[in-house]
Design a protein around this motif. Sequence first.
Motif, PDB file in Angstrom:
ATOM      1  N   THR A  92       0.850  -1.189   0.000  1.00  0.00           N
ATOM      2  CA  THR A  92       0.000   0.000   0.000  1.00  0.00           C
ATOM      3  C   THR A  92       0.881   1.232   0.000  1.00  0.00           C
ATOM      4  OG1 THR A  92      -1.751  -1.142   1.196  1.00  0.00           O
ATOM      5  CG2 THR A  92      -1.788   1.279   1.246  1.00  0.00           C
ATOM      6  N   TRP A  93       0.715   2.065  -1.033  1.00  0.00           N
ATOM      7  CA  TRP A  93       1.401   3.344  -1.125  1.00  0.00           C
ATOM      8  C   TRP A  93       0.447   4.450  -0.686  1.00  0.00           C
ATOM      9  CZ3 TRP A  93       6.238   5.039  -2.096  1.00  0.00           C
ATOM     10  CH2 TRP A  93       7.157   4.127  -2.628  1.00  0.00           C
ATOM     11  N   PHE A  94       0.984   5.491  -0.087  1.00  0.00           N
ATOM     12  CA  PHE A  94       0.159   6.626   0.334  1.00  0.00           C
ATOM     13  C   PHE A  94       0.973   7.910   0.278  1.00  0.00           C
ATOM     14  CE2 PHE A  94       2.156   4.687   3.958  1.00  0.00           C
ATOM     15  CZ  PHE A  94       2.698   5.754   4.651  1.00  0.00           C
ATOM     16  N   VAL A  95       0.262   9.019   0.126  1.00  0.00           N
ATOM     17  CA  VAL A  95       0.865  10.347   0.148  1.00  0.00           C
ATOM     18  C   VAL A  95       0.011  11.207   1.072  1.00  0.00           C
ATOM     19  CG1 VAL A  95       1.524  12.380  -1.214  1.00  0.00           C
ATOM     20  CG2 VAL A  95       1.687  10.087  -2.242  1.00  0.00           C
ATOM     21  N   GLU A  96       0.669  11.908   1.988  1.00  0.00           N
ATOM     22  CA  GLU A  96      -0.026  12.783   2.942  1.00  0.00           C
ATOM     23  C   GLU A  96       0.525  14.194   2.812  1.00  0.00           C
ATOM     24  OE1 GLU A  96       1.331  10.816   6.450  1.00  0.00           O
ATOM     25  OE2 GLU A  96      -0.273   9.331   6.397  1.00  0.00           O
ATOM     26  N   GLU A  97      -0.364  15.170   2.759  1.00  0.00           N
ATOM     27  CA  GLU A  97       0.068  16.565   2.682  1.00  0.00           C
ATOM     28  C   GLU A  97       0.597  17.030   4.034  1.00  0.00           C
ATOM     29  OE1 GLU A  97      -2.363  20.551   2.259  1.00  0.00           O
ATOM     30  OE2 GLU A  97      -2.244  19.495   0.326  1.00  0.00           O
TER      31      GLU A  97
END
Length: 160
Positions: A92-97
């Motif tokens: 699982t890849w994710f990007v958070e601001e």
Amino acid sequence: MLGMDTQYTIEIDRPAAEVWSILSDDFASIGDFLTAVPASRSNGDPNSRTCETPYRGFSEVTETIIERDHEAMTYTYVASSVPKWIGTPKNTWFVEEIDEHRCRAGFRPEIQATAFGKVVLRFASFSQDGFADGVLEDLKYFAEHGTPSPAKIASLAKRS
């Protein structure tokens, strides 16, 4: 051990939407910037790619997205064409601001290995943190500079 409640992250000096685009919109292009993936290509579906690997026993791995949430900037894919003792790995890849100019990107690997696979992975796990660091550093460099990292360029030169 790999994938046992493990999460790897890095802060990137680029807006979250730009990093999300690299990971999600250009899913098949991961081999363009990750040193660990010598090359990758689309399987004709934006949710499926084939990656070359440097590993004996499986020179290619097919990865297919099974869940994607553009709003939350996360996706999960499964890998196939891997040795049976690895099971069906997920990542699982994710990007958070963080703010409008920076983000945190990362991934959570999951492997449901057989008993034999668990032994093999236990011996291989000493290098997992280094592998994860390399993956994230390659992503950071590509996102911040728009070109592959020096490590990726060197690996491509060795293949020539």
